[in-house]
Design an enzyme around this catalytic site. Sequence first.
Site, PDB file in Angstrom:
ATOM      1  N   PHE A 143       0.855  -1.192   0.000  1.00 28.19           N
ATOM      2  CA  PHE A 143       0.000   0.000   0.000  1.00 28.19           C
ATOM      3  C   PHE A 143       0.888   1.238   0.000  1.00 28.19           C
ATOM      4  O   PHE A 143       1.624   1.482   0.944  1.00 28.19           O
ATOM      5  CB  PHE A 143      -0.959   0.066   1.192  1.00 28.19           C
ATOM      6  CG  PHE A 143      -1.868   1.267   1.085  1.00 28.19           C
ATOM      7  CD1 PHE A 143      -3.028   1.220   0.333  1.00 28.19           C
ATOM      8  CD2 PHE A 143      -1.521   2.475   1.687  1.00 28.19           C
ATOM      9  CE1 PHE A 143      -3.840   2.342   0.185  1.00 28.19           C
ATOM     10  CE2 PHE A 143      -2.323   3.608   1.539  1.00 28.19           C
ATOM     11  CZ  PHE A 143      -3.492   3.533   0.784  1.00 28.19           C
ATOM     12  N   ASP A 228       9.199   3.193   2.224  1.00 26.32           N
ATOM     13  CA  ASP A 228       7.990   3.973   2.475  1.00 26.32           C
ATOM     14  C   ASP A 228       7.706   3.919   3.970  1.00 26.32           C
ATOM     15  O   ASP A 228       7.181   2.937   4.479  1.00 26.32           O
ATOM     16  CB  ASP A 228       6.821   3.401   1.660  1.00 26.32           C
ATOM     17  CG  ASP A 228       5.539   4.218   1.861  1.00 26.32           C
ATOM     18  OD1 ASP A 228       5.469   4.995   2.844  1.00 26.32           O
ATOM     19  OD2 ASP A 228       4.597   4.062   1.054  1.00 26.32           O
ATOM     20  N   LYS A 257       2.035  11.262   6.991  1.00 20.83           N
ATOM     21  CA  LYS A 257       1.228  11.005   8.193  1.00 20.83           C
ATOM     22  C   LYS A 257       1.703  11.767   9.438  1.00 20.83           C
ATOM     23  O   LYS A 257       1.434  12.944   9.555  1.00 20.83           O
ATOM     24  CB  LYS A 257       1.110   9.499   8.407  1.00 20.83           C
ATOM     25  CG  LYS A 257       0.279   8.865   7.283  1.00 20.83           C
ATOM     26  CD  LYS A 257      -0.333   7.520   7.615  1.00 20.83           C
ATOM     27  CE  LYS A 257      -1.359   7.159   6.545  1.00 20.83           C
ATOM     28  NZ  LYS A 257      -1.004   6.004   5.731  1.00 20.83           N
TER      29      LYS A 257
HETATM   30  C1  LIG Z   1      -1.148   6.075   4.204  1.00 17.66           C
HETATM   31  C2  LIG Z   1      -0.017   5.583   3.407  1.00 17.66           C
HETATM   32  C3  LIG Z   1       0.353   6.194   2.181  1.00 17.66           C
HETATM   33  C4  LIG Z   1      -0.472   7.279   1.535  1.00 17.66           C
HETATM   34  O1  LIG Z   1      -0.587   8.415   2.303  1.00 17.66           O
HETATM   35  P1  LIG Z   1      -1.758   9.470   1.962  1.00 17.66           P
HETATM   36  O2  LIG Z   1      -1.429  10.645   2.836  1.00 17.66           O
HETATM   37  O3  LIG Z   1      -3.046   8.815   2.340  1.00 17.66           O
HETATM   38  O4  LIG Z   1      -1.675   9.760   0.516  1.00 17.66           O
HETATM   39  C5  LIG Z   1       1.485   5.740   1.534  1.00 17.66           C
HETATM   40  N1  LIG Z   1       2.212   4.730   2.040  1.00 17.66           N
HETATM   41  C6  LIG Z   1       1.888   4.117   3.186  1.00 17.66           C
HETATM   42  C7  LIG Z   1       2.754   3.010   3.699  1.00 17.66           C
HETATM   43  C8  LIG Z   1       0.763   4.506   3.898  1.00 17.66           C
HETATM   44  O5  LIG Z   1       0.418   3.863   5.026  1.00 17.66           O
END
Ligand SMILES: *Cc1c(COP(=O)(O)O)cnc(C)c1O
Length: 401
Positions: A143, A228, A257
């Site tokens: 994700f 990520d 985040k």
């Molecule tokens: C939430 C998330 C994203 C995307 O972040 P948004 O601010 O919702 O675009 C990307 N990578 C990971 C691992 C995430 O948990």
Amino acid sequence: MNNYSSKTLMDMEHKYGAHNYHPLEVVISKAEGIWVEDPEGNRYIDMLSAYSAVNQGHRHPAIIKALKNQADTLTLTSRAFFNDKWPAFAKKLAEVTEKDMILPMNTGAEAVETAIKAMRKWGYKVKGVEQNKAEIIVFEENFHGRTTTIISFSTDPLAKDNYGPYTPGFIVVPYNDAEAVRKAVNENTVGIMVEPIQGEAGVVVPDQGFLKNLRDIATENNILLSVDEVQTGFARTGKMFAFMYDNIIPDIIIMGKALGGGVFPVSAVAANEDILGVFEPGSHGSTFGGNPLGCAVALASIDVILDENLVQKAEEIGKYFRAKLEEMNSDKIKLIRGKGLLIGVVLNESAGKARQYTTALKEKGLLCKETHDWIIRFAPPLVITKDEIDYAMERIREVLG
Ligand SMILES: *Cc1c(COP(=O)(O)O)cnc(C)c1O
């Protein structure tokens, strides 16, 4: 302020809001620290932290103060001009990540897109890959966000189906399988992009050494390793960044985040100059990226994590919480996994789907969310105390024990 009841608000959202979410039936109208409250005055512990965007707790006083001060001074300039907050934020985040440079964006997906662009551009300009041939290796059940390019390499039909045509250039291999990565590498490979723990997949923790193997493969083959850390970063897993569990140095760190401290979207990519230096003026950008309001908030958000030792707290309290969950010895639970305060409880299929349990936990005053059908994620704000974990455990025992 309105005085609508929860019921009216949920009906209103259902009528006027697009149905791309299926929220738990609770309306939050107030929050402080680990606690949230509905319009009727019922209080709940937030066990999700907005998918780890509220690591510092709701409305942390230092972050709100930074927000208010900055709102009274300067909010947006665009990058057409310098402003007096972005340089300070860049310096701070460069120090925290131990990288030369930062590129600021707003959402996590934008930071992921930035990393993809950086890897590709580096591939063409530095590595010498033939134009339009660049490949990036990613993992099953990943994700990384919701843009059309990112969902192009999703393996979740719900996230991907009916959004084609898809962006090419991504090779998907099984998670936690370094050999598969090694086999997928060829002369066009420019990068590997990995979640150190797969949060959305249900808190899937790879074997110790997986990231180290990826690091080695990347180094041996002259390709870039991007981690990520949007969900795992900023103390959530008991380290500042989850890649630190494998003692590696990634080439690109993707953050979002909790960088915004639960008040404002701020995302960023950190890397050294040989990588981020590929962007020349005009080749990438964002109207809001690096805005003074976001930078002030992000600076305060990082300071709170450092000043309040949230790394150590997440490690300690996470261990405590996991031990208590294990002690329940519940026959409903198949497996408990995670690191720090990112915890996934995988249910036995005989126990029935997770939604009924998240609903029952809500009735008892704990808000958490199911991921997929069988997994409950516990990820409270990192400012939670052992006493509050005990309070939560009493309720969890009543539902899952
Ligand atoms: C939430 C998330 C994203 C995307 O972040 P948004 O601010 O919702 O675009 C990307 N990578 C990971 C691992 C995430 O948990």
